[in-house]
Write an enzyme that holds these catalytic residues in place. Structure first.
Site, PDB file in Angstrom:
ATOM      1  N   ASN A 169      35.093  30.385  40.787  1.00 39.06           N
ATOM      2  CA  ASN A 169      33.930  31.206  41.141  1.00 39.06           C
ATOM      3  C   ASN A 169      33.540  32.235  40.085  1.00 39.06           C
ATOM      4  O   ASN A 169      32.404  32.693  40.044  1.00 39.06           O
ATOM      5  CB  ASN A 169      34.093  31.851  42.520  1.00 39.06           C
ATOM      6  N   GLU A 264      45.969  36.858  42.553  1.00 39.11           N
ATOM      7  CA  GLU A 264      44.989  37.196  43.588  1.00 39.11           C
ATOM      8  C   GLU A 264      44.613  35.889  44.254  1.00 39.11           C
ATOM      9  O   GLU A 264      44.099  34.979  43.608  1.00 39.11           O
ATOM     10  CB  GLU A 264      43.784  37.884  42.954  1.00 39.11           C
ATOM     11  N   CYS A 298      36.322  35.882  46.822  1.00 37.77           N
ATOM     12  CA  CYS A 298      37.538  36.314  47.537  1.00 37.77           C
ATOM     13  C   CYS A 298      37.233  37.552  48.364  1.00 37.77           C
ATOM     14  O   CYS A 298      37.810  37.753  49.426  1.00 37.77           O
ATOM     15  CB  CYS A 298      38.638  36.650  46.540  1.00 37.77           C
TER      16      CYS A 298
HETATM   17  O1  G3P Z   1      36.605  35.841  44.206  1.00 36.57           O
HETATM   18  C1  G3P Z   1      37.032  36.618  43.166  1.00 36.57           C
HETATM   19  C2  G3P Z   1      37.089  38.064  43.497  1.00 36.57           C
HETATM   20  O2  G3P Z   1      37.767  38.711  42.521  1.00 36.57           O
HETATM   21  C3  G3P Z   1      35.756  38.672  43.849  1.00 36.57           C
HETATM   22  O3  G3P Z   1      35.136  39.408  42.871  1.00 36.57           O
HETATM   23  O4  G3P Z   1      33.357  40.800  41.902  1.00 36.57           O
HETATM   24  O5  G3P Z   1      32.793  39.151  43.671  1.00 36.57           O
HETATM   25  O6  G3P Z   1      34.074  41.181  44.248  1.00 36.57           O
HETATM   26  P1  G3P Z   1      33.760  40.171  43.205  1.00 36.57           P
END
Ligand code: G3P
Length: 496
Positions: A169, A264, A298
């Site tokens: 992603n 993560e 995430c």
């Molecule tokens: O899915 C990866 C996670 O680190 C989300 O990042 O920047 O979308 O909050 P963000």
């Protein structure tokens, strides 16, 4: 355009090359791995299927390159990183094009990911110069029974070879969030990009190549997980693994040797809404938090826990906003684009069917075309439904009605995940109490969960991860403390 101009070296025929020893190479396997465009469901790109022998060579070069890199002055390491950041931003268009084609990221978000990555690299260079340029000085007489006969100097030293495995992603941003701290701290770096996202990552790596980093310091191997996945993560040449992704991370953590891990592994971020919340603000954040990049984050809002007294009103407001979301091609910058793969779409559909069978209220009609799933809000979800606990990683959001804040906290804490959560209320005292009670790495008050800004600490509890990320924490995690103790023959006290 991808694979042309300054990026021409990365492509040969219709297969992208891998990067080792400062050069773009073809694998001796003669095989390639196809990357399927989530929108067309046809092969978009091909990458090399690297062999274990090629991985061995990369590890050797990484080890050698790291030894001289660790002796490169910190300001010079930072200078190169700044250069890479500028090149990355300069070439945001072709890299964003790859993100659009291989992971169906909406065009505008794809550009944002590249720019954010350049900023992250620059910030890491600056932060590294500050925090790695400092150590500690301790004296022995502060510990009982000691005279002032020992002076202890501490500094941060590199770990060696860092293996970076980012997810599909954010194949660029979550790669540089590992590469930049590794390099500024004096480590070398081996990158194994996700297959969907590999070509974006290869273009990003080429920007580091153009910046002029020494040969072998950065490598990027592509290929099948079944062939090189375990081989990489269990390789004796690896001194640290930084992984972002799904529960593969749990398997990696069980197999990896005695090395530091930064992981993560996703979340089931809860959004607790109290009676006094500003419901327009909540609705806007649910849309942004739950549906941006089609829920494939995430940190997406993955379950709304709303007080029964305001639930009808909130659901109406969210429904009205869902109706305005555009659905379609990433090239057209639609809000909702196809999810990354057919298997992912099938998994999401399984959760939707389960919720239907168990009586959830569908706020929209369920609609799917290939990998494209229309945004769906499921009201009156109950704990016996899979969607109450599992991560759809798609544009489907469950709403659970609660009768007390405690009920919301209980649901949040009963999850195996503990990445982020959020609480909406105008009462800051209640917000703090709820935040303290939520077993998650971060709680956002009056905003949707998010990792950024990228210098903020980012960590998950329970199955959501190991260690903490964010620029400063990643630099520290990729170093070890080294101490030198000066032993004096007689106590020495500094006079005022
Ligand atoms: O899915 C990866 C996670 O680190 C989300 O990042 O920047 O979308 O909050 P963000």
């Amino acid at each position: 355009m991808a694979g042309t101009g300054v990026f021409a070296d990365v492509l040969e025929g219709d297969v992208y090359k891998y990067y080792a020893d400062g050069e773009w190479k073809k694998s001796s396997s003669g095989k390639s791995v196809a990357i399927i465009n989530p929108m067309t469901r046809k092969t978009q790109y091909k990458v090399q299927a690297c062999t274990q022998e090629e991985v061995n060579k990369v590890m050797e070069s990484a080890k050698t390159a790291q030894k001289s890199w660790a002796k490169t002055p910190l300001w010079k390491r930072a200078e190169l990183l700044h250069k890479a950041a500028a090149i990355l931003k300069e070439h945001k268009a072709p890299i964003a094009e790859c993100l659009v084609k291989e992971i169906a990221k909406p065009a505008k978000d794809a550009v944002t990911e590249v720019v954010r990555s350049g900023d992250l690299v620059s910030y890491t260079a600056e932060e590294g110069v500050r925090i790695l340029g400092e150590g500690k000085f301790l004296v022995s007489d502060s510990f009982p029974g000691n005279q002032r006969t020992k002076y202890c100097l501490t500094s941060k030293i590199p770990l060696g070879v860092i293996l970076a495995i980012p997810p599909f992603n954010y194949p660029v941003n979550l790669a540089v969030s590992k590469i930049a701290p590794a390099l500024i701290a004096g480590n070398s770096l081996v990158l194994k990009p996700p297959t969907q996202g590999a070509v974006s990552a290869l273009h990003m790596v080429h920007c580091f190549h153009l910046a002029g980093f020494p040969k072998g310091l950065i490598s990027c191997v592509t290929g099948k997980g079944s062939e090189i996945g375990d081989f990489l993560t269990m390789h004796p040449g690896v001194n640290c693994i930084s992984f972002t992704g799904g529960d593969t991370g749990i398997a990696i953590s069980k197999k990896a040797g005695m090395i530091p891990l930064q992981m993560e592994l996703g979340g089931k971020d809860a959004c607790i809404v109290l009676e006094d919340a500003d419901l327009d603000l909540v609705a806007a954040n649910i849309i942004k938090g739950g549906f941006s990049y089609s829920g494939q984050r995430c940190t997406a809002v993955k379950v709304v826990l709303v007080m029964e007294s305001v639930a009808d009103l909130l659901v109406e407001k969210v429904k009205a906003k869902v109706a305005k979301l555009t659905v379609g091609a990433p090239e057209d910058d639609c809000d909702i684009t196809p999810v990354v793969s057919e298997s992912s779409a099938n998994f999401i559909e399984g959760l939707v069917k389960d919720a239907k069978e168990k009586g959830a209220t569908f706020c929209q009609e369920y609609k799917r075309d290939g990998n494209l799933i229309w945004p769906l809000l499921l009201d009156n979800v109950r704990p016996d439904m899979r969607i109450a606990w599992e991560e759809p990683f798609g544009p489907v959001l469950p709403v659970i009605r609660i009768n007390s804040a405690e009920e919301g906290i209980h649901h949040c804490n009963a999850s195996n995940f503990g990445l982020q959560g959020c609480v909406f209320t105008k009462d800051v005292n209640k917000a703090i109490l709820i935040s303290d009670a939520m077993e998650t790495g971060t709680v956002q008050i009056n905003s949707a969960p998010a990792r950024g800004p990228d210098h903020f600490p980012f960590q998950g509890l329970k199955d959501s991860g190991i260690g903490s990320q964010g620029v400063t924490n990643s630099i520290n995690m990729m170093t070890k403390i080294k101490t030198t103790v000066i032993n004096l023959p007689t106590p020495s006290y500094t006079m005022g």
